[in-house]
Design a protein around this motif. Structure first.
Motif, PDB file in Angstrom:
ATOM      1  N   GLN A  90      84.867  99.661  63.859  1.00 20.22           N
ATOM      2  CA  GLN A  90      84.986 100.987  63.160  1.00 20.22           C
ATOM      3  C   GLN A  90      86.366 101.248  63.293  1.00 20.22           C
ATOM      4  OE1 GLN A  90      82.573 103.951  65.449  1.00 20.22           O
ATOM      5  NE2 GLN A  90      80.868 103.458  64.280  1.00 20.22           N
ATOM      6  N   ARG A 106      85.075 105.765  59.535  1.00 27.12           N
ATOM      7  CA  ARG A 106      84.689 105.800  60.720  1.00 27.12           C
ATOM      8  C   ARG A 106      85.812 105.625  61.910  1.00 27.12           C
ATOM      9  NH1 ARG A 106      79.025 105.380  60.567  1.00 27.12           N
ATOM     10  NH2 ARG A 106      79.323 106.021  62.693  1.00 27.12           N
ATOM     11  N   THR A 160      87.172  99.727  59.093  1.00 24.94           N
ATOM     12  CA  THR A 160      86.539 101.010  58.224  1.00 24.94           C
ATOM     13  C   THR A 160      87.575 102.130  58.204  1.00 24.94           C
ATOM     14  OG1 THR A 160      85.574 102.415  59.921  1.00 24.94           O
ATOM     15  CG2 THR A 160      84.321 100.508  59.060  1.00 24.94           C
ATOM     16  N   CYS A 209      76.248 101.849  62.170  1.00 28.22           N
ATOM     17  CA  CYS A 209      77.622 102.235  62.635  1.00 28.22           C
ATOM     18  C   CYS A 209      78.818 101.915  61.811  1.00 28.22           C
ATOM     19  CB  CYS A 209      77.864 101.764  64.166  1.00 28.22           C
ATOM     20  SG  CYS A 209      76.460 102.263  65.476  1.00 28.22           S
ATOM     21  N   LEU A 210      78.825 101.188  60.830  1.00 33.62           N
ATOM     22  CA  LEU A 210      79.956 100.575  60.025  1.00 33.62           C
ATOM     23  C   LEU A 210      79.949 101.142  58.529  1.00 33.62           C
ATOM     24  CD1 LEU A 210      80.163  97.071  61.341  1.00 33.62           C
ATOM     25  CD2 LEU A 210      81.575  99.085  61.955  1.00 33.62           C
ATOM     26  N   GLU A 228      82.593  99.810  68.072  1.00 33.86           N
ATOM     27  CA  GLU A 228      83.479 100.799  68.273  1.00 33.86           C
ATOM     28  C   GLU A 228      85.066 100.258  67.585  1.00 33.86           C
ATOM     29  OE1 GLU A 228      83.085 104.141  68.395  1.00 33.86           O
ATOM     30  OE2 GLU A 228      81.013 103.775  68.358  1.00 33.86           O
TER      31      GLU A 228
END
Length: 125
Positions: A87, A94, A91, A21-22, A84
């Motif tokens: 992110q 993302r 990042t 996810c990252l 979330e």
């Protein structure tokens, strides 16, 4: 012995979710399935909730307690929200999405339903 296995499974799966996810995944072919990323989110949290449930259930004193199931669900949901937020803040490739949180919630909720429907809360120890 099993509780150690469950702990490591939950920890490794948590790390796997965080990694995927990252990191930047722009070059990964996703095929033509619409909203595949939402299905992946739901799957990630379905499995995470299950591994956490197994670990917490193995440590529970009361075999009929719902506390391990509730704690597993809450951990999965709040971990998903945390990812979330990470992110969005940490990042550049993302971004946080409300629909990802809803997919995470769906996966965790589905696992709770599976545990209850199949009586896993009382069968597993």
């Amino acid at each position: 012995m099993l509780k150690h296995l469950y702990f490591w499974a939950a920890l490794l799966w948590t790390g796997t979710i965080a990694f995927f996810c990252l990191v930047q995944l722009n070059n990964v072919p996703l095929g033509t399935v619409s909203n595949l990323d939402k299905l992946v989110h739901a799957f990630f949290h379905f499995v995470l909730t299950f591994f956490c449930f197994l670990f917490l259930k193995s440590r529970a004193n009361d075999p009929n307690s719902l506390k391990p199931l509730i704690a597993s669900f809450l951990f999965s949901v709040f971990f998903g929200i945390g990812i979330e937020i990470a992110q969005e803040l940490f990042t550049t490739t993302r971004h946080a999405e409300v629909f990802d949180v809803l997919a995470n919630l769906s996966g965790a909720t589905l696992m709770v339903a599976v545990v209850i429907l199949f009586g896993l809360n009382t069968k597993l120890r």
